[in-house]
Design a protein around this motif. Sequence first.
Motif, PDB file in Angstrom:
ATOM      1  N   HIS A 175      -3.826 -14.259  -0.252  1.00  0.00           N
ATOM      2  CA  HIS A 175      -4.880 -13.375   0.266  1.00  0.00           C
ATOM      3  C   HIS A 175      -6.197 -13.617  -0.482  1.00  0.00           C
ATOM      4  O   HIS A 175      -7.277 -13.618   0.107  1.00  0.00           O
ATOM      5  CB  HIS A 175      -4.473 -11.907   0.133  1.00  0.00           C
ATOM      6  CG  HIS A 175      -3.247 -11.542   0.914  1.00  0.00           C
ATOM      7  ND1 HIS A 175      -3.120 -11.775   2.260  1.00  0.00           N
ATOM      8  CD2 HIS A 175      -2.071 -10.961   0.538  1.00  0.00           C
ATOM      9  CE1 HIS A 175      -1.941 -11.356   2.684  1.00  0.00           C
ATOM     10  NE2 HIS A 175      -1.283 -10.857   1.656  1.00  0.00           N
ATOM     11  N   HIS A 231       1.662 -12.588  -6.637  1.00  0.00           N
ATOM     12  CA  HIS A 231       2.335 -13.429  -5.650  1.00  0.00           C
ATOM     13  C   HIS A 231       1.753 -14.826  -5.795  1.00  0.00           C
ATOM     14  O   HIS A 231       0.595 -15.076  -5.467  1.00  0.00           O
ATOM     15  CB  HIS A 231       2.166 -12.861  -4.228  1.00  0.00           C
ATOM     16  CG  HIS A 231       3.115 -11.742  -3.932  1.00  0.00           C
ATOM     17  ND1 HIS A 231       2.942 -10.820  -2.929  1.00  0.00           N
ATOM     18  CD2 HIS A 231       4.307 -11.431  -4.531  1.00  0.00           C
ATOM     19  CE1 HIS A 231       3.975  -9.979  -2.926  1.00  0.00           C
ATOM     20  NE2 HIS A 231       4.798 -10.325  -3.896  1.00  0.00           N
ATOM     21  N   ASP A 258      -2.146 -11.248  -4.759  1.00  0.00           N
ATOM     22  CA  ASP A 258      -1.482 -12.261  -3.932  1.00  0.00           C
ATOM     23  C   ASP A 258      -2.484 -13.407  -3.778  1.00  0.00           C
ATOM     24  O   ASP A 258      -3.533 -13.257  -3.144  1.00  0.00           O
ATOM     25  CB  ASP A 258      -1.097 -11.655  -2.578  1.00  0.00           C
ATOM     26  CG  ASP A 258      -0.336 -12.637  -1.691  1.00  0.00           C
ATOM     27  OD1 ASP A 258      -0.709 -13.826  -1.671  1.00  0.00           O
ATOM     28  OD2 ASP A 258       0.605 -12.206  -1.001  1.00  0.00           O
ATOM     29  N   LEU A 285      -4.859  -6.936   0.826  1.00  0.00           N
ATOM     30  CA  LEU A 285      -4.441  -8.013   1.739  1.00  0.00           C
ATOM     31  C   LEU A 285      -5.683  -8.653   2.352  1.00  0.00           C
ATOM     32  O   LEU A 285      -6.786  -8.098   2.270  1.00  0.00           O
ATOM     33  CB  LEU A 285      -3.560  -7.440   2.852  1.00  0.00           C
ATOM     34  CG  LEU A 285      -2.302  -6.666   2.425  1.00  0.00           C
ATOM     35  CD1 LEU A 285      -1.650  -6.010   3.636  1.00  0.00           C
ATOM     36  CD2 LEU A 285      -1.313  -7.570   1.707  1.00  0.00           C
ATOM     37  N   GLY A 301       2.314  -2.909   0.521  1.00  0.00           N
ATOM     38  CA  GLY A 301       1.532  -4.011   1.086  1.00  0.00           C
ATOM     39  C   GLY A 301       1.206  -3.682   2.528  1.00  0.00           C
ATOM     40  O   GLY A 301       0.282  -2.908   2.816  1.00  0.00           O
ATOM     41  N   SER A 302       1.998  -4.197   3.444  1.00  0.00           N
ATOM     42  CA  SER A 302       1.655  -4.010   4.861  1.00  0.00           C
ATOM     43  C   SER A 302       1.749  -2.552   5.311  1.00  0.00           C
ATOM     44  O   SER A 302       1.092  -2.168   6.282  1.00  0.00           O
ATOM     45  CB  SER A 302       2.501  -4.926   5.746  1.00  0.00           C
ATOM     46  OG  SER A 302       3.836  -4.868   5.377  1.00  0.00           O
ATOM     47  N   ARG A 318      -0.272 -20.640   1.889  1.00  0.00           N
ATOM     48  CA  ARG A 318       0.925 -19.814   1.751  1.00  0.00           C
ATOM     49  C   ARG A 318       2.194 -20.657   1.595  1.00  0.00           C
ATOM     50  O   ARG A 318       3.296 -20.210   1.917  1.00  0.00           O
ATOM     51  CB  ARG A 318       1.058 -18.813   2.897  1.00  0.00           C
ATOM     52  CG  ARG A 318       1.609 -17.503   2.388  1.00  0.00           C
ATOM     53  CD  ARG A 318       1.523 -16.358   3.337  1.00  0.00           C
ATOM     54  NE  ARG A 318       1.498 -15.128   2.533  1.00  0.00           N
ATOM     55  CZ  ARG A 318       1.478 -13.909   2.999  1.00  0.00           C
ATOM     56  NH1 ARG A 318       1.501 -13.712   4.298  1.00  0.00           N
ATOM     57  NH2 ARG A 318       1.445 -12.866   2.196  1.00  0.00           N
ATOM     58  N   GLU A 351      -4.887  -8.561   7.909  1.00  0.00           N
ATOM     59  CA  GLU A 351      -3.754  -7.658   7.735  1.00  0.00           C
ATOM     60  C   GLU A 351      -4.141  -6.225   7.393  1.00  0.00           C
ATOM     61  O   GLU A 351      -3.347  -5.314   7.578  1.00  0.00           O
ATOM     62  CB  GLU A 351      -2.810  -8.221   6.671  1.00  0.00           C
ATOM     63  CG  GLU A 351      -2.247  -9.577   7.087  1.00  0.00           C
ATOM     64  CD  GLU A 351      -1.195 -10.114   6.138  1.00  0.00           C
ATOM     65  OE1 GLU A 351      -0.432  -9.316   5.584  1.00  0.00           O
ATOM     66  OE2 GLU A 351      -1.173 -11.337   5.948  1.00  0.00           O
ATOM     67  N   GLU A 387      -1.136  -3.549  -3.110  1.00  0.00           N
ATOM     68  CA  GLU A 387      -1.522  -4.936  -2.819  1.00  0.00           C
ATOM     69  C   GLU A 387      -2.675  -5.008  -1.820  1.00  0.00           C
ATOM     70  O   GLU A 387      -2.474  -4.727  -0.628  1.00  0.00           O
ATOM     71  CB  GLU A 387      -0.302  -5.673  -2.249  1.00  0.00           C
ATOM     72  CG  GLU A 387      -0.605  -7.115  -1.857  1.00  0.00           C
ATOM     73  CD  GLU A 387       0.623  -7.889  -1.386  1.00  0.00           C
ATOM     74  OE1 GLU A 387       1.604  -7.260  -0.960  1.00  0.00           O
ATOM     75  OE2 GLU A 387       0.577  -9.124  -1.449  1.00  0.00           O
ATOM     76  N   GLU A 442       5.935 -15.706  -3.165  1.00  0.00           N
ATOM     77  CA  GLU A 442       6.010 -15.157  -1.809  1.00  0.00           C
ATOM     78  C   GLU A 442       5.351 -16.202  -0.909  1.00  0.00           C
ATOM     79  O   GLU A 442       4.151 -16.138  -0.635  1.00  0.00           O
ATOM     80  CB  GLU A 442       5.302 -13.814  -1.719  1.00  0.00           C
ATOM     81  CG  GLU A 442       5.501 -13.179  -0.340  1.00  0.00           C
ATOM     82  CD  GLU A 442       4.687 -11.919  -0.168  1.00  0.00           C
ATOM     83  OE1 GLU A 442       5.277 -10.829  -0.112  1.00  0.00           O
ATOM     84  OE2 GLU A 442       3.444 -12.017  -0.098  1.00  0.00           O
TER      85      GLU A 442
HETATM   86  C1  LER Z   1       1.778  -9.398   3.337  1.00  0.00           C
HETATM   87  O1  LER Z   1       0.919 -10.410   3.749  1.00  0.00           O
HETATM   88  C2  LER Z   1       2.083  -9.534   1.911  1.00  0.00           C
HETATM   89  O2  LER Z   1       1.427 -10.242   1.183  1.00  0.00           O
HETATM   90  C3  LER Z   1       3.220  -8.796   1.405  1.00  0.00           C
HETATM   91  O3  LER Z   1       3.369  -8.988   0.033  1.00  0.00           O
HETATM   92  C4  LER Z   1       3.043  -7.333   1.736  1.00  0.00           C
HETATM   93  O4  LER Z   1       4.157  -6.746   2.225  1.00  0.00           O
END
Ligand code: LER
Length: 270
Positions: A189, A212, A186, A155, A113-114, A218, A159, A153, A247
């Motif tokens: 996002h 996610h 996710d 984003l 992800g990040s 969020r 990010e 992932e 998440e």
């Molecule tokens: C970051 O915003 C995220 O969604 C995580 O799942 C990634 O590390």
Amino acid sequence: MKSAVTLCLVREAAAGPFVFHDPLEVGFQKAAAAGFDAVELFLPGPDAVEIAEIQSLQEKHGLAIAAVGTGAGMVKHGLSVTDPDPAKRQAALEFIRSMVDFGARLGAPAILGSMQGRAGAGVSREQARDWLYAALLDLGRQAAGSGVSFIYEPLNRNETNLFNHAAPATDFLHADGLEGVVLLADLFHMAIEERDIADGLREMGDRLGHVHWADSNRQAMGFGHTDPAPITAALREIGYAGYLSAEVFPQPDAETAAGQTIASIKAALG
Ligand code: LER
Ligand code: MN
């Protein structure tokens, strides 16, 4: 589809979007009490906890490991696979490789992800995407060799500027050699970036490997303004059988977020 909840042991991510920020034993106990099938682990690294300790907690609480995050490589060590410094790219790859191995020993995939980083600071998007491809090629093959998938992932724009949307990310994964790599949807996002979340999920199709399960703000699904009905219809349509993993921020508190997540998953799956 199965339910999962995030458990974070990374001090630098104490304010991050993870439901439980407790010691492992407490987190497992709370996840089981809330009724989840699995936990998704966000750990400082591959040596933070003994595999045997995790396995004994799994057995005690009847929980699977849905996935392991690698974001600690970014938040603790400032590493990404698209860093202009080749030594840092290599260190990033090694960190993720160690997490792939760690996850595989628990039967769980690792997530990029990040740690994908971003283009800029002298790195073109084309160059960054080439480095991302090289990393995914290596990690997807390593994961496949260990009997698990590797999860990439996309984003939102704040990010990364590599992939923010389902369609181009799915096209990217069709490149040669990336068969072992699946996508993470996710929903937070996607609520920012997609014209229609359900259509984005249909674009991902059989390349979707993890979800996610988060609302537009969020928080737990149901605490924002995303409508889960067309999303679950699309997931069913594409035959998705993986995890819906919370998440999300522990708001108003972790137990309420966990309870709301379970209620929303039950309502969505009927
Ligand atoms: C970051 O915003 C995220 O969604 C995580 O799942 C990634 O590390
Ligand atoms: Mn995520």
